[in-house]
Design a protein around this motif. Sequence first.
Motif, PDB file in Angstrom:
ATOM      1  N   PHE A  30      -0.554  -9.910 -13.201  1.00  0.00           N
ATOM      2  CA  PHE A  30      -1.361  -9.606 -12.024  1.00  0.00           C
ATOM      3  C   PHE A  30      -0.564  -8.770 -11.020  1.00  0.00           C
ATOM      4  N   LEU A  31       0.691  -9.144 -10.784  1.00  0.00           N
ATOM      5  CA  LEU A  31       1.519  -8.388  -9.833  1.00  0.00           C
ATOM      6  C   LEU A  31       1.798  -6.971 -10.342  1.00  0.00           C
ATOM      7  N   MET A  32       1.992  -6.835 -11.656  1.00  0.00           N
ATOM      8  CA  MET A  32       2.243  -5.510 -12.226  1.00  0.00           C
ATOM      9  C   MET A  32       1.006  -4.624 -12.088  1.00  0.00           C
ATOM     10  N   ILE A  33      -0.182  -5.159 -12.383  1.00  0.00           N
ATOM     11  CA  ILE A  33      -1.419  -4.382 -12.250  1.00  0.00           C
ATOM     12  C   ILE A  33      -1.648  -3.993 -10.789  1.00  0.00           C
ATOM     13  N   ARG A  34      -1.383  -4.919  -9.868  1.00  0.00           N
ATOM     14  CA  ARG A  34      -1.541  -4.626  -8.442  1.00  0.00           C
ATOM     15  C   ARG A  34      -0.589  -3.514  -8.000  1.00  0.00           C
ATOM     16  N   TRP A  35       0.641  -3.543  -8.530  1.00  0.00           N
ATOM     17  CA  TRP A  35       1.641  -2.525  -8.208  1.00  0.00           C
ATOM     18  C   TRP A  35       1.214  -1.159  -8.747  1.00  0.00           C
ATOM     19  N   ILE A  36       0.670  -1.125  -9.957  1.00  0.00           N
ATOM     20  CA  ILE A  36       0.205   0.133 -10.546  1.00  0.00           C
ATOM     21  C   ILE A  36      -0.965   0.696  -9.750  1.00  0.00           C
ATOM     22  N   ILE A  37      -1.911  -0.155  -9.363  1.00  0.00           N
ATOM     23  CA  ILE A  37      -3.069   0.292  -8.582  1.00  0.00           C
ATOM     24  C   ILE A  37      -2.623   0.819  -7.223  1.00  0.00           C
ATOM     25  N   ALA A  38      -1.674   0.133  -6.583  1.00  0.00           N
ATOM     26  CA  ALA A  38      -1.167   0.589  -5.289  1.00  0.00           C
ATOM     27  C   ALA A  38      -0.477   1.940  -5.431  1.00  0.00           C
ATOM     28  N   GLY A  39       0.263   2.138  -6.511  1.00  0.00           N
ATOM     29  CA  GLY A  39       0.908   3.430  -6.751  1.00  0.00           C
ATOM     30  C   GLY A  39      -0.108   4.535  -6.983  1.00  0.00           C
ATOM     31  N   THR A  43      -0.671   7.978  -4.640  1.00  0.00           N
ATOM     32  CA  THR A  43      -0.700   9.310  -5.245  1.00  0.00           C
ATOM     33  C   THR A  43      -1.989  10.031  -4.875  1.00  0.00           C
ATOM     34  N   GLN A  44      -3.117   9.336  -4.928  1.00  0.00           N
ATOM     35  CA  GLN A  44      -4.384   9.962  -4.574  1.00  0.00           C
ATOM     36  C   GLN A  44      -4.419  10.332  -3.093  1.00  0.00           C
ATOM     37  N   ASP A  45      -3.898   9.471  -2.241  1.00  0.00           N
ATOM     38  CA  ASP A  45      -3.870   9.760  -0.803  1.00  0.00           C
ATOM     39  C   ASP A  45      -3.005  10.974  -0.509  1.00  0.00           C
ATOM     40  N   GLU A  46      -1.857  11.088  -1.173  1.00  0.00           N
ATOM     41  CA  GLU A  46      -0.985  12.238  -0.957  1.00  0.00           C
ATOM     42  C   GLU A  46      -1.657  13.535  -1.392  1.00  0.00           C
ATOM     43  N   HIS A  47      -2.352  13.490  -2.542  1.00  0.00           N
ATOM     44  CA  HIS A  47      -3.008  14.695  -3.031  1.00  0.00           C
ATOM     45  C   HIS A  47      -4.206  15.073  -2.152  1.00  0.00           C
TER      46      HIS A  47
END
Length: 52
Positions: A30-39, A43-47
């Motif tokens: 769960f923490l890994m999936i949350r970390w991937i989604i946050a990343g 990335t989308q916000d920066e673009h």
Amino acid sequence: MDTLYWLINTQTLGGVFVLIIFGTVLTLYFLMIRWIIAGARVTQDEHSSGSE
């Protein structure tokens, strides 16, 4: 080594041991999936902010 064998093969204690491992794995997943989604959001916000 006999104590570990007894601990794992005892129904109650072995079940608790398996549940602890299973819960740890699910929590890490769960923490890994949350970390991937946050990343992906960063990335989308920066673009999106860079193209405006």
